[in-house]
Design a protein around this motif. Structure first.
Motif, PDB file in Angstrom:
ATOM      1  N   LYS A 122     -29.009  -3.125  28.009  1.00 38.92           N
ATOM      2  CA  LYS A 122     -28.304  -3.989  28.925  1.00 38.92           C
ATOM      3  C   LYS A 122     -27.159  -3.261  29.605  1.00 38.92           C
ATOM      4  CE  LYS A 122     -27.646  -6.677  25.530  1.00 38.92           C
ATOM      5  NZ  LYS A 122     -27.229  -7.740  24.644  1.00 38.92           N
ATOM      6  N   LYS A 164     -31.738 -10.612  36.718  1.00 38.82           N
ATOM      7  CA  LYS A 164     -31.178 -10.495  38.064  1.00 38.82           C
ATOM      8  C   LYS A 164     -31.570  -9.184  38.739  1.00 38.82           C
ATOM      9  CE  LYS A 164     -27.306 -13.618  37.552  1.00 38.82           C
ATOM     10  NZ  LYS A 164     -25.888 -13.723  37.243  1.00 38.82           N
ATOM     11  N   ASP A 165     -32.048  -8.211  37.957  1.00 37.70           N
ATOM     12  CA  ASP A 165     -32.462  -6.937  38.551  1.00 37.70           C
ATOM     13  C   ASP A 165     -33.922  -6.953  38.974  1.00 37.70           C
ATOM     14  OD1 ASP A 165     -30.014  -5.371  38.191  1.00 37.70           O
ATOM     15  OD2 ASP A 165     -30.372  -5.742  36.067  1.00 37.70           O
ATOM     16  N   GLU A 222     -30.207   6.286  42.377  1.00 39.43           N
ATOM     17  CA  GLU A 222     -30.513   4.879  42.148  1.00 39.43           C
ATOM     18  C   GLU A 222     -29.398   4.004  42.694  1.00 39.43           C
ATOM     19  OE1 GLU A 222     -31.387   4.098  38.050  1.00 39.43           O
ATOM     20  OE2 GLU A 222     -33.004   5.574  37.989  1.00 39.43           O
ATOM     21  N   VAL A 223     -29.782   2.970  43.410  1.00 36.55           N
ATOM     22  CA  VAL A 223     -28.797   1.983  43.859  1.00 36.55           C
ATOM     23  C   VAL A 223     -28.293   1.273  42.605  1.00 36.55           C
ATOM     24  CG1 VAL A 223     -28.461  -0.102  45.215  1.00 36.55           C
ATOM     25  CG2 VAL A 223     -30.022   1.665  46.021  1.00 36.55           C
ATOM     26  N   PRO A 224     -26.969   1.194  42.408  1.00 36.49           N
ATOM     27  CA  PRO A 224     -26.475   0.542  41.183  1.00 36.49           C
ATOM     28  C   PRO A 224     -27.015  -0.884  41.055  1.00 36.49           C
ATOM     29  CG  PRO A 224     -24.669   1.496  42.440  1.00 36.49           C
ATOM     30  CD  PRO A 224     -25.886   1.637  43.280  1.00 36.49           C
ATOM     31  N   ALA A 225     -27.287  -1.305  39.833  1.00 32.24           N
ATOM     32  CA  ALA A 225     -27.796  -2.657  39.605  1.00 32.24           C
ATOM     33  C   ALA A 225     -26.823  -3.657  40.209  1.00 32.24           C
ATOM     34  CB  ALA A 225     -27.956  -2.908  38.112  1.00 32.24           C
ATOM     35  N   LYS A 268     -40.535   5.049  38.852  1.00 34.42           N
ATOM     36  CA  LYS A 268     -40.739   4.507  37.495  1.00 34.42           C
ATOM     37  C   LYS A 268     -41.807   3.430  37.582  1.00 34.42           C
ATOM     38  CE  LYS A 268     -36.425   3.333  35.869  1.00 34.42           C
ATOM     39  NZ  LYS A 268     -35.571   2.715  34.856  1.00 34.42           N
ATOM     40  N   GLN A 295     -34.919   5.952  45.725  1.00 41.63           N
ATOM     41  CA  GLN A 295     -34.976   6.758  44.506  1.00 41.63           C
ATOM     42  C   GLN A 295     -35.998   7.886  44.644  1.00 41.63           C
ATOM     43  OE1 GLN A 295     -37.354   6.218  41.463  1.00 41.63           O
ATOM     44  NE2 GLN A 295     -36.291   7.924  40.517  1.00 41.63           N
ATOM     45  N   GLN A 341     -34.602  -0.965  24.234  1.00 40.05           N
ATOM     46  CA  GLN A 341     -34.905  -1.475  25.565  1.00 40.05           C
ATOM     47  C   GLN A 341     -34.768  -0.354  26.584  1.00 40.05           C
ATOM     48  OE1 GLN A 341     -32.707  -4.949  26.705  1.00 40.05           O
ATOM     49  NE2 GLN A 341     -33.180  -5.927  24.766  1.00 40.05           N
ATOM     50  N   PRO A 342     -35.699  -0.305  27.537  1.00 41.65           N
ATOM     51  CA  PRO A 342     -35.625   0.769  28.536  1.00 41.65           C
ATOM     52  C   PRO A 342     -34.368   0.634  29.389  1.00 41.65           C
ATOM     53  CG  PRO A 342     -37.650  -0.535  28.779  1.00 41.65           C
ATOM     54  CD  PRO A 342     -36.809  -1.226  27.769  1.00 41.65           C
ATOM     55  N   ARG A 343     -34.021   1.735  30.034  1.00 38.77           N
ATOM     56  CA  ARG A 343     -32.871   1.712  30.924  1.00 38.77           C
ATOM     57  C   ARG A 343     -33.251   0.922  32.178  1.00 38.77           C
ATOM     58  NH1 ARG A 343     -30.880   4.551  35.224  1.00 38.77           N
ATOM     59  NH2 ARG A 343     -32.875   5.591  35.436  1.00 38.77           N
ATOM     60  N   VAL A 344     -32.407  -0.030  32.528  1.00 44.98           N
ATOM     61  CA  VAL A 344     -32.677  -0.823  33.731  1.00 44.98           C
ATOM     62  C   VAL A 344     -32.284  -0.008  34.951  1.00 44.98           C
ATOM     63  CG1 VAL A 344     -32.029  -2.900  35.005  1.00 44.98           C
ATOM     64  CG2 VAL A 344     -32.406  -3.016  32.543  1.00 44.98           C
ATOM     65  N   PHE A 345     -33.122  -0.052  35.986  1.00 46.02           N
ATOM     66  CA  PHE A 345     -32.889   0.683  37.234  1.00 46.02           C
ATOM     67  C   PHE A 345     -31.462   0.436  37.730  1.00 46.02           C
ATOM     68  CE2 PHE A 345     -33.129   1.593  41.716  1.00 46.02           C
ATOM     69  CZ  PHE A 345     -34.088   2.574  41.833  1.00 46.02           C
ATOM     70  N   GLY A 346     -30.773   1.529  38.030  1.00 42.08           N
ATOM     71  CA  GLY A 346     -29.435   1.392  38.585  1.00 42.08           C
ATOM     72  C   GLY A 346     -28.347   1.200  37.549  1.00 42.08           C
ATOM     73  N   LYS A 383     -35.080  -0.129  47.072  1.00 46.02           N
ATOM     74  CA  LYS A 383     -34.455   0.685  46.027  1.00 46.02           C
ATOM     75  C   LYS A 383     -35.385   1.795  45.557  1.00 46.02           C
ATOM     76  CE  LYS A 383     -31.314  -2.833  44.360  1.00 46.02           C
ATOM     77  NZ  LYS A 383     -30.848  -3.636  43.239  1.00 46.02           N
ATOM     78  N   GLN A 384     -36.687   1.496  45.526  1.00 43.23           N
ATOM     79  CA  GLN A 384     -37.649   2.469  45.034  1.00 43.23           C
ATOM     80  C   GLN A 384     -37.810   3.631  46.013  1.00 43.23           C
ATOM     81  OE1 GLN A 384     -37.719  -0.696  43.971  1.00 43.23           O
ATOM     82  NE2 GLN A 384     -37.555   0.063  41.896  1.00 43.23           N
ATOM     83  N   VAL A 430     -38.505  -1.386  37.500  1.00 46.65           N
ATOM     84  CA  VAL A 430     -37.064  -1.547  37.281  1.00 46.65           C
ATOM     85  C   VAL A 430     -36.705  -1.259  35.819  1.00 46.65           C
ATOM     86  CG1 VAL A 430     -35.121  -3.136  37.592  1.00 46.65           C
ATOM     87  CG2 VAL A 430     -37.055  -3.265  39.112  1.00 46.65           C
ATOM     88  N   GLY A 431     -37.692  -1.126  34.949  1.00 50.82           N
ATOM     89  CA  GLY A 431     -37.399  -0.861  33.545  1.00 50.82           C
ATOM     90  C   GLY A 431     -37.083  -2.120  32.760  1.00 50.82           C
ATOM     91  N   LEU A 432     -37.691  -3.240  33.164  1.00 52.33           N
ATOM     92  CA  LEU A 432     -37.445  -4.486  32.435  1.00 52.33           C
ATOM     93  C   LEU A 432     -38.544  -4.714  31.409  1.00 52.33           C
ATOM     94  CD1 LEU A 432     -36.542  -6.717  35.502  1.00 52.33           C
ATOM     95  CD2 LEU A 432     -34.975  -5.521  33.981  1.00 52.33           C
ATOM     96  N   ALA A 441     -29.658 -11.554  30.232  1.00 52.36           N
ATOM     97  CA  ALA A 441     -29.224 -10.410  29.425  1.00 52.36           C
ATOM     98  C   ALA A 441     -30.281  -9.307  29.440  1.00 52.36           C
ATOM     99  CB  ALA A 441     -28.944 -10.855  27.992  1.00 52.36           C
ATOM    100  N   LEU A 442     -31.546  -9.688  29.594  1.00 50.40           N
ATOM    101  CA  LEU A 442     -32.623  -8.692  29.633  1.00 50.40           C
ATOM    102  C   LEU A 442     -32.802  -8.099  31.032  1.00 50.40           C
ATOM    103  CD1 LEU A 442     -35.232 -10.500  27.391  1.00 50.40           C
ATOM    104  CD2 LEU A 442     -34.298  -8.241  26.950  1.00 50.40           C
TER     105      LEU A 442
END
Lengths: 494, 346
Positions: free
Chosen positions: B344, A404-405, A250-253, A7, A244, B333-338, A240-241, A379-381, A400-401
């Protein structure tokens, strides 16, 4: 083999041709070595030598402390001249506890114990050898390797992924070690797989390193080690990448690779493991890439841990012109340093002396919401939104966004046309968050202590009152008895 | 040695805000050129006046706010050029000054400048003059008049604060064949006449200065998209949703509703989809969000054209899309990895 798409990601200019064709050469023995006690994630090691002690190459000089830590060995033979502070390999340049070793020039080994068939060792023994050798992840994270092996063995691992991505621009140390020491690396990989009983072994290498891929493929022939060419894209070499891309999982968040039955190690770590298990050699040197536009002759050097960076820079002719920035590691995630007396540590993959033209102009201007960062984030942030929250000190909003990921890969900062230092925002916020959590824990502990104290005081008061009441009751009983006795006596007298 | 300490990364791409904006301006030059070729001096004066007003307003407000000049980010230039292209070629210059001032002062500076504005500044300027000068903004002149390079259309030089003169007689003097004084959209709406796709594509129709040639706008937009200075998904979404909506209406009643091609090529849809809806500051940032945003604009445009009192609906459709942008971003919002779900975790 079917690969999965990464990604986001970016394509920074590779600049690997500066040093990719340079054979690994050993740096001449330095006069003085500065070996920090903390070169890994976890607790610093504790020195077991004193000033004036003579040590041999490979001798243990500081032992691991606690669950997460790593041992440290003498990089060469010589005399311990100081146990004290020396400038740290960190942008702050603050002093950290360091053992100073003056080389005697003989480079005499402490001991060599050769194991003829390391694969016949029990998995626990392999992990024990790795722990004794003080091996940490050489990709940059510097997590103690033995601990990773033990944790993985107990949780069960399906797939061992060896990271030969080296997606950071400029760096060629992993490329060179794979080209020149593929046989040793493959044996190291098999030892790691043996230690964790992995069923599948994949070596992921970016396709901008065809020679390394060929060398590794040749060395892996007849083994279960599978070498896979991956597209060149940053941050392909992020743990993690790479998982994947190679497995599709995917390693869980907030989780670790072990949660999905995967273990990732760097290829250079595999070499160190092989040296430790087969020859009993601890981790006292590593391959470092010296590169950048300000370096006269970029090269790859095998360097003893503790060597001051200035010696690496000077070895091949020094600078062509003054560097605008000095960086430890790659340009995307590496840290700036200003003092060249900083020593090479276990996690030092590269030393870059960059020109102003390579760093690029970076005066920040307002965000125009172009969303390039959103598309670059692996990471999709939403980096722009997170930075906006952090700017207003709204850490909760940033978390919240997905703060931490964030893996701090720097893709967002790299592409930002407004040159906003997004990673700086995120690092700051993560630091602040950690500080907040620490102070919360501290407050809770203080509260608990205060409550315990109040309770104790109340109990003491209560006990004292009870004792007083008891005493009073006893006294009264005595007095009553005395009175009664007196009355009785009087009665009898009458 | 003394060095400034910086966080990683220590290497950056060669993209910059100025470079993006400069390319947008560059890509607009052919459209401007075509407009000048069609309408001559009046179109040129309009472009220069609006752009100069936007730049002057920006500089003035910089100074008022004691900020360094932001003219060199080229964004005020884009606003000026785009605004000029949405106005009728013979729009009185003093009204154009009002439009330019409103676009920058109210549309942009009031919100905090570049990146903080909620609505597309050029469209704010146009919406203001559409409400303030309803006659002037629907007064059209014929293209390719013989004297277009030697004299102004009389309305262009209207004295400040004055109503523009009636130019019916002037238009008759130009003796251009079949000039109706109405845009293709107006002719369809009020006379049920559908202009030919060829005329619309090449731009030999009555319209605002920069709305005429669909093909030219598409080509310029394609250049921007290819150089990654523009998100191609937005125009594709706008045009696709407008075409789909028009197609469904045509299926329902082919005698009343025109073909999708007419809807796509007429009016300001092309300019709006390629250059207005794609304004970075006022469009969503999420990958899914841009599709939703584009789709909303396309549908609303057709709805206003078919059922509203106005002949053209692109401007209000885009402004509505701008207003929805924060909500679209919030819910896409996009899906966060994992993590499993969009947005969220937990």
């Amino acid at each position: 083999m079917k690969l999965f798409d990464l990604k986001g990601g970016v394509h920074p200019e590779g600049k690997k041709d500066l040093s990719a064709e340079r054979h690994i050469r050993a740096l001449p023995l330095p006069k003085k070595l500065y070996v920090p006690l903390q070169q890994h994630i976890g607790a610093p090691a504790t020195p077991i030598v004193n000033v004036g002690n003579k040590v041999l190459k490979g001798q243990l000089i500081a032992t691991a402390q606690g669950a997460v830590s790593s041992s440290i060995h003498a990089p060469t033979s010589g005399t311990i001249t100081a146990l004290g502070d020396h400038v740290a390999p960190h942008p702050s340049g603050l002093p950290v506890p360091t053992i100073t070793l003056e080389s005697d020039g003989e480079d005499r080994w402490f001991m060599t114990r050769i194991v003829d068939d390391p694969l016949a060792l029990a998995p626990e023994e392999v992990a024990a050898c790795v722990a004794a050798a003080g091996i940490v992840g050489l990709g940059g994270a510097t997590f103690p390797s033995a601990l990773k092996l033990n944790l993985s063995r107990s949780s069960g691992v399906q797939t061992l992924i060896m990271n030969g991505g080296e997606c950071e621009p400029y760096l060629t140390c992993d490329d060179r070690i794979m080209r020149e020491r593929a046989v040793e690396i493959v044996e190291g990989i098999r030892l790691i797989a043996h230690a964790v009983a992995a069923k599948e072994i994949l070596v992921g290498i970016e396709d901008n390193k065809p020679e390394a891929i060929a060398a590794m493929q040749e060395a892996a022939q007849g083994t279960t080690v599978k070498v896979v060419a991956m597209p060149s894209m940053y941050p392909m070499g992020s743990e993690k990448q790479i998982i994947q891309v190679l497995t599709g999982n995917e390693v869980p968040a907030g989780g670790r690779p072990a949660d999905i039955g995967v273990l990732v190690h760097n290829v250079a770590t595999a070499f160190a493991v092989q040296q430790a298990v087969r020859y009993g050699k601890p981790l006292i040197s590593r391959i470092v890439t010296i590169s950048g536009g300000a370096i006269l002759q970029p090269c790859n050097l095998e360097v003893l841990i503790g060597t001051p960076l200035q010696e690496l820079i000077d070895f091949n002719g020094g600078y062509t012109q003054p560097a605008a920035r000095l960086v430890l590691g790659g340009p995307m995630m590496g840290q700036q340093f200003t003092n060249t007396n900083v020593p090479v540590v276990k996690g030092t993959s590269g030393v870059l002396a960059l020109l102003a033209s390579e760093i690029g102009h970076a005066e920040a201007s307002p965000c125009i919401r172009c969303s390039t960062c959103v598309r670059a984030c692996p990471v999709g942030l939403l980096p722009l939104e997170m930075a906006a929250h952090i700017r207003t000190a709204d850490l909760t909003g940033a978390v919240a966004l997905g703060l931490k990921d964030c893996i701090a890969c720097g893709s967002c900062s790299y592409v930002c046309p407004a040159h906003i230092p997004l990673v700086h925002f995120f690092n700051y916020a993560k630091g602040d968050l950690a500080a907040q959590e620490r102070s919360k824990l501290k407050q809770e502990a203080t509260k608990k202590l205060a409550e315990a104290r109040n309770e104790r005081l109340a109990r003491i008061e209560r006990e004292r009152a009870e004792a007083a009441a008891k005493r009073k009751a006893a006294r009264e009983a005595k007095e009553r008895a005395a009175k009664e006795a007196a009355a009785k006596a009087a009665e009898e007298a009458v | 040695m003394s060095m400034e300490l910086r966080t990683s990364p220590h290497q950056i791409s060669d993209r910059s805000v100025e470079r993006i904006m400069k390319h947008v301006v560059l890509s607009l030059l052919p459209v401007c050129g075509f407009s000048i070729w069609q309408y001559g001096l009046s179109a040129l004066a309009l472009l220069l006046t609006v752009t100069a007003t936007c730049l002057a307003t920006e500089r003035l407000l910089n100074r008022a706010a004691s900020q360094p000049s932001t003219l060199n980010d080229w964004s005020a230039t884009i606003t000026g050029v785009l605004l000029a292209l949405t106005l009728p070629p013979a729009f009185p210059l003093w009204m154009a000054v009002v439009a330019g001032f409103v676009a920058i002062a109210i549309g942009k500076a009031l919100f905090g400048g570049l990146g903080f504005n909620v609505f597309n500044p050029a469209l704010i300027g146009r919406a203001f003059v559409q409400a303030a000068f309803p006659v002037a903004i629907t007064t059209w002149v014929p293209a390719f008049s013989a004297q277009r390079f030697s004299e102004f259309v009389p309305t262009t030089l209207t004295a400040p604060l004055m109503m523009p003169p009636d130019i019916v007689e002037w238009i008759k003097l130009q003796a251009v064949d079949a000039f109706t004084g109405a845009t293709p959209l107006a002719r369809w709406k009020f006379e049920n006449v559908v202009a030919s796709s060829y005329d619309l594509l090449t731009g030999v129709v009555t319209a605002s200065a920069g709305e005429t040639s669909a093909i030219l706008i598409l080509l310029c937009g394609a250049y921007l998209a290819a150089r990654k200075f523009m998100d191609w998904r937005i125009p594709v979404a706008v045009l696709a949703s407008a075409a789909l909506t028009a197609w469904m209406f045509q299926l329902y009643d082919p005698t009343h509703y025109p073909a999708p091609s007419f809807v796509l090529l007429s009016g300001g849809l092309m300019l709006g989809a390629v250059y207005m809806a794609t304004d970075m500051a006022t469009s969503p940032v999420t990958p899914l969000g841009v599709w939703i945003y584009g789709a909303v604009i396309g549908v609303v445009t057709v709805m206003i054209r078919y059922f509203g009192g106005l002949t053209e609906g692109v401007m209000y459709a885009i402004l509505l899309g701008n207003a929805l942008t924060p909500f679209i971003d919030l819910y896409t919002q996009p899906r966060v990895f994992g993590t499993r779900q969009q947005g969220k975790k937990k």
